[in-house]
Write an enzyme that holds these catalytic residues in place. Structure first.
Site, PDB file in Angstrom:
ATOM      1  N   LYS A  58       0.836  -1.206   0.000  1.00  0.00           N
ATOM      2  CA  LYS A  58       0.000   0.000   0.000  1.00  0.00           C
ATOM      3  C   LYS A  58       0.874   1.260   0.000  1.00  0.00           C
ATOM      4  O   LYS A  58       0.506   2.273  -0.590  1.00  0.00           O
ATOM      5  CB  LYS A  58      -0.955   0.009   1.184  1.00  0.00           C
ATOM      6  CG  LYS A  58      -2.292  -0.587   0.859  1.00  0.00           C
ATOM      7  CD  LYS A  58      -2.321  -2.081   0.815  1.00  0.00           C
ATOM      8  CE  LYS A  58      -2.417  -2.747  -0.503  1.00  0.00           C
ATOM      9  NZ  LYS A  58      -2.423  -4.207  -0.438  1.00  0.00           N
ATOM     10  N   GLY A 122       9.080 -21.874  16.830  1.00  0.00           N
ATOM     11  CA  GLY A 122       8.181 -22.606  17.724  1.00  0.00           C
ATOM     12  C   GLY A 122       7.732 -23.896  17.078  1.00  0.00           C
ATOM     13  O   GLY A 122       7.466 -23.944  15.868  1.00  0.00           O
ATOM     14  N   GLY A 188      -0.079 -14.281 -13.046  1.00  0.00           N
ATOM     15  CA  GLY A 188      -1.219 -14.248 -12.128  1.00  0.00           C
ATOM     16  C   GLY A 188      -1.863 -12.872 -12.080  1.00  0.00           C
ATOM     17  O   GLY A 188      -1.215 -11.901 -11.682  1.00  0.00           O
ATOM     18  N   GLY A 190      -4.362 -12.063 -10.139  1.00  0.00           N
ATOM     19  CA  GLY A 190      -5.151 -12.002  -8.903  1.00  0.00           C
ATOM     20  C   GLY A 190      -4.889 -10.665  -8.224  1.00  0.00           C
ATOM     21  O   GLY A 190      -4.286  -9.752  -8.816  1.00  0.00           O
ATOM     22  N   VAL A 191      -5.311 -10.563  -6.964  1.00  0.00           N
ATOM     23  CA  VAL A 191      -5.185  -9.296  -6.241  1.00  0.00           C
ATOM     24  C   VAL A 191      -3.722  -8.840  -6.195  1.00  0.00           C
ATOM     25  O   VAL A 191      -3.395  -7.693  -6.536  1.00  0.00           O
ATOM     26  CB  VAL A 191      -5.728  -9.460  -4.794  1.00  0.00           C
ATOM     27  CG1 VAL A 191      -5.559  -8.176  -4.012  1.00  0.00           C
ATOM     28  CG2 VAL A 191      -7.187  -9.883  -4.825  1.00  0.00           C
ATOM     29  N   ILE A 192      -2.824  -9.745  -5.806  1.00  0.00           N
ATOM     30  CA  ILE A 192      -1.420  -9.346  -5.627  1.00  0.00           C
ATOM     31  C   ILE A 192      -0.778  -9.001  -6.976  1.00  0.00           C
ATOM     32  O   ILE A 192      -0.085  -7.994  -7.115  1.00  0.00           O
ATOM     33  CB  ILE A 192      -0.647 -10.457  -4.882  1.00  0.00           C
ATOM     34  CG1 ILE A 192      -1.197 -10.597  -3.453  1.00  0.00           C
ATOM     35  CG2 ILE A 192       0.854 -10.176  -4.851  1.00  0.00           C
ATOM     36  CD1 ILE A 192      -0.576 -11.720  -2.627  1.00  0.00           C
ATOM     37  N   GLY A 278      -0.440 -17.181  -6.210  1.00  0.00           N
ATOM     38  CA  GLY A 278      -1.167 -17.569  -4.993  1.00  0.00           C
ATOM     39  C   GLY A 278      -0.205 -17.932  -3.877  1.00  0.00           C
ATOM     40  O   GLY A 278       1.024 -17.908  -4.048  1.00  0.00           O
ATOM     41  N   ASP A 319      -3.973 -17.320   7.832  1.00  0.00           N
ATOM     42  CA  ASP A 319      -3.725 -17.924   6.519  1.00  0.00           C
ATOM     43  C   ASP A 319      -3.457 -19.426   6.581  1.00  0.00           C
ATOM     44  O   ASP A 319      -3.559 -20.102   5.563  1.00  0.00           O
ATOM     45  CB  ASP A 319      -2.491 -17.268   5.863  1.00  0.00           C
ATOM     46  CG  ASP A 319      -2.814 -15.948   5.188  1.00  0.00           C
ATOM     47  OD1 ASP A 319      -3.913 -15.412   5.433  1.00  0.00           O
ATOM     48  OD2 ASP A 319      -1.958 -15.439   4.426  1.00  0.00           O
ATOM     49  N   HIS A 451     -23.183  15.448   2.322  1.00  0.00           N
ATOM     50  CA  HIS A 451     -23.027  15.935   0.949  1.00  0.00           C
ATOM     51  C   HIS A 451     -21.967  17.035   0.898  1.00  0.00           C
ATOM     52  O   HIS A 451     -21.978  17.903   1.759  1.00  0.00           O
ATOM     53  CB  HIS A 451     -24.359  16.503   0.434  1.00  0.00           C
ATOM     54  CG  HIS A 451     -24.223  17.113  -0.922  1.00  0.00           C
ATOM     55  ND1 HIS A 451     -24.114  16.351  -2.062  1.00  0.00           N
ATOM     56  CD2 HIS A 451     -24.128  18.411  -1.327  1.00  0.00           C
ATOM     57  CE1 HIS A 451     -23.976  17.151  -3.115  1.00  0.00           C
ATOM     58  NE2 HIS A 451     -23.985  18.413  -2.689  1.00  0.00           N
TER      59      HIS A 451
HETATM   60  C1  LIG Z   1       1.958  -8.495  -1.522  1.00  0.00           C
HETATM   61  C2  LIG Z   1       0.833  -8.825  -0.584  1.00  0.00           C
HETATM   62  C3  LIG Z   1      -0.161  -7.893  -0.347  1.00  0.00           C
HETATM   63  C4  LIG Z   1      -1.194  -8.178   0.532  1.00  0.00           C
HETATM   64  N1  LIG Z   1      -2.138  -7.227   0.749  1.00  0.00           N
HETATM   65  C5  LIG Z   1      -3.157  -7.487   1.599  1.00  0.00           C
HETATM   66  C6  LIG Z   1      -4.127  -6.494   1.873  1.00  0.00           C
HETATM   67  O1  LIG Z   1      -4.081  -5.384   1.346  1.00  0.00           O
HETATM   68  N2  LIG Z   1      -5.112  -6.780   2.756  1.00  0.00           N
HETATM   69  C7  LIG Z   1      -5.199  -8.013   3.364  1.00  0.00           C
HETATM   70  O2  LIG Z   1      -6.117  -8.242   4.151  1.00  0.00           O
HETATM   71  N3  LIG Z   1      -4.287  -8.972   3.117  1.00  0.00           N
HETATM   72  C8  LIG Z   1      -3.271  -8.734   2.256  1.00  0.00           C
HETATM   73  N4  LIG Z   1      -2.319  -9.693   2.045  1.00  0.00           N
HETATM   74  C9  LIG Z   1      -2.467 -10.990   2.751  1.00  0.00           C
HETATM   75  C10 LIG Z   1      -1.996 -10.859   4.197  1.00  0.00           C
HETATM   76  O3  LIG Z   1      -0.656 -10.449   4.204  1.00  0.00           O
HETATM   77  C11 LIG Z   1      -2.158 -12.189   4.909  1.00  0.00           C
HETATM   78  O4  LIG Z   1      -3.489 -12.625   4.788  1.00  0.00           O
HETATM   79  C12 LIG Z   1      -1.821 -12.046   6.383  1.00  0.00           C
HETATM   80  O5  LIG Z   1      -0.492 -11.615   6.565  1.00  0.00           O
HETATM   81  C13 LIG Z   1      -2.013 -13.384   7.093  1.00  0.00           C
HETATM   82  O6  LIG Z   1      -1.736 -13.223   8.451  1.00  0.00           O
HETATM   83  P1  LIG Z   1      -1.222 -14.420   9.355  1.00  0.00           P
HETATM   84  O7  LIG Z   1      -0.970 -13.839  10.692  1.00  0.00           O
HETATM   85  O8  LIG Z   1      -2.135 -15.567   9.225  1.00  0.00           O
HETATM   86  O9  LIG Z   1       0.154 -14.896   8.703  1.00  0.00           O
HETATM   87  P2  LIG Z   1       1.500 -14.114   8.377  1.00  0.00           P
HETATM   88  O10 LIG Z   1       1.283 -12.675   8.256  1.00  0.00           O
HETATM   89  O11 LIG Z   1       2.095 -14.834   7.234  1.00  0.00           O
HETATM   90  O12 LIG Z   1       2.386 -14.338   9.688  1.00  0.00           O
HETATM   91  C14 LIG Z   1       2.825 -15.603  10.078  1.00  0.00           C
HETATM   92  C15 LIG Z   1       4.047 -15.431  10.955  1.00  0.00           C
HETATM   93  O13 LIG Z   1       4.355 -16.689  11.537  1.00  0.00           O
HETATM   94  C16 LIG Z   1       5.779 -16.828  11.589  1.00  0.00           C
HETATM   95  N5  LIG Z   1       6.070 -18.251  11.685  1.00  0.00           N
HETATM   96  C17 LIG Z   1       5.696 -19.244  10.840  1.00  0.00           C
HETATM   97  N6  LIG Z   1       6.075 -20.444  11.323  1.00  0.00           N
HETATM   98  C18 LIG Z   1       6.711 -20.204  12.497  1.00  0.00           C
HETATM   99  C19 LIG Z   1       7.298 -21.034  13.476  1.00  0.00           C
HETATM  100  N7  LIG Z   1       7.242 -22.369  13.401  1.00  0.00           N
HETATM  101  N8  LIG Z   1       7.901 -20.451  14.541  1.00  0.00           N
HETATM  102  C20 LIG Z   1       7.912 -19.093  14.673  1.00  0.00           C
HETATM  103  N9  LIG Z   1       7.338 -18.268  13.795  1.00  0.00           N
HETATM  104  C21 LIG Z   1       6.731 -18.810  12.721  1.00  0.00           C
HETATM  105  C22 LIG Z   1       6.239 -16.185  10.292  1.00  0.00           C
HETATM  106  O14 LIG Z   1       7.601 -15.798  10.411  1.00  0.00           O
HETATM  107  C23 LIG Z   1       5.298 -14.994  10.198  1.00  0.00           C
HETATM  108  O15 LIG Z   1       5.854 -13.868  10.817  1.00  0.00           O
HETATM  109  C24 LIG Z   1      -1.249  -9.430   1.192  1.00  0.00           C
HETATM  110  C25 LIG Z   1      -0.245 -10.374   0.975  1.00  0.00           C
HETATM  111  C26 LIG Z   1       0.783 -10.080   0.108  1.00  0.00           C
HETATM  112  C27 LIG Z   1       1.859 -11.104  -0.097  1.00  0.00           C
END
Ligand SMILES: Cc1cc2nc3c(=O)[nH]c(=O)nc-3n(C[C@H](O)[C@H](O)[C@H](O)COP(=O)(O)OP(=O)(O)OC[C@H]3O[C@@H](n4cnc5c(N)ncnc54)[C@H](O)[C@@H]3O)c2cc1C
Length: 475
Positions: A58, A122, A188, A190-192, A278, A319, A451
């Site tokens: 963004k 972890g 792709g 898609g959104v990204i 994706g 995710d 308005h």
């Molecule tokens: C370019 C791009 C643009 C995006 N734009 C948007 C947007 O505008 N709006 C939106 O809603 N979504 C957007 N997304 C999607 C969004 O980033 C994800 O949906 C979101 O980050 C998911 O959150 P999360 O906490 O599930 O996982 P993540 O943000 O992926 O965080 C997971 C964390 O877990 C840590 N981790 C994993 N395994 C371990 C382990 N075993 N031990 C310790 N740490 C670990 C990782 O290091 C990471 O920091 C975008 C994604 C991308 C790639």
């Protein structure tokens, strides 16, 4: 002696850190573990969203849009410009600065809420024990009364277009380019892919997007997708639909892309290739064999509607579980899991999750598309209002697009709202709230909108549903 916590969260992205904060607010002792390392070698909380996704994309979308408008739109406002130049290094420095401020902010928030932020890996063992390996230390065992898994997702790599971090990059690499590629390929649409393609196209790249699906933005309402397709074409994005990449080879600083377009083999050359086909759930080295957690065939951790895994007291959010890969979806699941652990009533309305594409114009929607409503067999009515008829949009010189509302014929329930136009991502909030409160279309019709404001387009679309729009002829 091993440490113990009421709640251990693995992952500090928007799903995990929010879950940790809410659990602490609920009076629990909480640890939140994360291993994210940025390219400068520094560890940071915030996950994909803050470090490599929502926020940096963004930041660049905003900067590149301003650059584009300075060169192309200021004249219409009577502002003469000369010598508008791109300073990509400064633009990237700003992006990195925003990411740094926000990720440091998460560390501060964890601290302020008395959550122990632990930097390292972890792993969930049997019996809700968590093996924590600090980045610079030996593994230790933590006893957790409850565990929340929030390990997120990673980009999907194509076997015939492997990331090399120089010529073929993922979305993170595409956000950190230090030169504007003359020719950029994106796999792709898609959104990204669309957001990244828009950034570099506005900064001067010739962008070709190769998309295997025949339907453009298949998840969006068809009418909105058609408007978007025309707009992106006008902006110079060359989007090839129904085209399948078969090979990407790098030779002498050039990436040759071979693809099948309607069954016909074709090829083009680009200077950089972004693969944005994706993301897949990430559970690398997370689950001990006897952890008891089930992962489905696509790699998602299996959970029920309340994000409970098969192991009592272990939840998974964001995710790494089913549902749209969106930051706000993960955060709300994190809140729900933390509240359920505290014995509170909590639920998640999966039918009312807004989606936003931050292109120009922005695209945003919530609820069902017209094609979905039609397929459901429910009788419905629709109303639209174009931004071309909005005084505020005219003043902003952003008159493309519309608001489309779909409502049930029987009880006037709002079934879906689709917006393409200025600030669509902000405007959608009003209708998300309306749908969450089960408002009818009439409720929006009877709500006073300021308005001149862009939100009046939502008001007018709701009136148009009953052919009572006031500022546009009713169809
Ligand atoms: C370019 C791009 C643009 C995006 N734009 C948007 C947007 O505008 N709006 C939106 O809603 N979504 C957007 N997304 C999607 C969004 O980033 C994800 O949906 C979101 O980050 C998911 O959150 P999360 O906490 O599930 O996982 P993540 O943000 O992926 O965080 C997971 C964390 O877990 C840590 N981790 C994993 N395994 C371990 C382990 N075993 N031990 C310790 N740490 C670990 C990782 O290091 C990471 O920091 C975008 C994604 C991308 C790639």
């Amino acid at each position: 002696m091993s440490k113990n916590y009421d709640v251990v969260v693995i992952g500090a992205g928007p799903a995990g850190y929010v879950a940790a904060i809410r659990a602490a607010q609920n009076g629990m002792s909480v640890a939140c573990i994360d291993e994210w390392q940025n390219r400068d070698g520094k560890y940071a909380f915030g996950g994909t969203c803050l470090n490599a996704g929502c926020i940096p994309s963004k930041a660049l979308l905003e900067s590149s849009e301003l650059y584009h408008r300075a060169g192309h739109e200021f004249k219409k406002h009577g502002i003469k410009t000369s010598g508008v130049e791109l300073d990509l290094a400064a633009m990237q420095k700003r992006r990195a600065g925003i990411v740094r401020q926000l990720t440091n902010g998460i560390a501060g928030l964890l601290k302020a809420n008395k959550v122990d932020g632990l930097v390292g890996h972890g792993k969930l063992l049997a019996g809700k024990k968590v093996e924590f390996t600090p980045v610079d230390g030996k593994p230790e065992i933590i006893d957790a009364a409850n565990v929340i898994l929030a390990t997120g997702s990673i980009p999907i790599e194509l076997p015939f277009a492997k990331f090399d971090d120089e010529y073929i990059v993922d979305s993170w690499g595409a956000l950190e380019l230090d030169e504007v590629p003359k020719r950029l390929g994106v796999i792709g649409a898609g959104v990204i892919g669309l957001e990244l393609g828009s950034v570099w196209s506005r900064l001067g790249s010739e962008v070709t997007i190769i998309e295997a699906m025949h339907d453009f933005l298949f998840m969006a309402d068809r009418e909105v997708a058609a408007v978007a397709g025309r707009d992106f074409k006008k902006q110079g994005l060359d989007i090839k639909l129904g085209a399948k990449l078969t090979a990407a080879t790098v030779d002498k600083d050039v990436v040759k892309l071979e693809f099948e377009d309607a069954g016909v083999p074709k090829s083009i050359e680009v200077d950089k290739l972004v693969v944005a086909v994706g993301r897949r759930p990430y559970t690398g080295e997370l689950l001990a064999e006897d952890s008891g957690i089930q992962v489905d065939e696509r790699g998602f951790i299996e959970v029920d509607d309340e994000c409970r895994t098969r192991v009592k007291g272990v939840y998974a959010v964001g995710d790494c579980v089913r549902g749209p890969m969106l930051a706000h979806k993960g955060s709300e699941e994190g809140v729900m899991a933390a509240d359920l652990i505290a014995g509170e009533i909590a639920e998640f309305n999966y039918d009312v999750i807004p989606s936003v594409i931050y292109t120009a114009p922005e695209i945003a929607w919530v609820g069902k598309t017209e094609q979905e409503v039609k397929a459901s067999g429910r009788a419905y009515k629709t109303g639209s209002f174009p931004f071309a008829a909005s005084g505020r949009a005219k003043a902003m010189e952003q008159t493309g697009g519309m608001v489309k509302m779909i409502s049930a014929k029987d009880d006037d329930e709002l079934l879906g709202v689709h917006i393409i136009g200025p600030m669509a991502g902000e405007l959608i909030g009003e209708v998300v709230l309306a749908m969450e409160f089960q408002a009818s279309t009439e409720d929006i019709q009877r709500t006073i909108h300021a308005h001149p404001s862009l939100a009046e387009a939502i008001h007018e679309a709701s009136l148009a549903v009953d052919k009572r729009a006031l500022n546009f002829p009713n169809k």
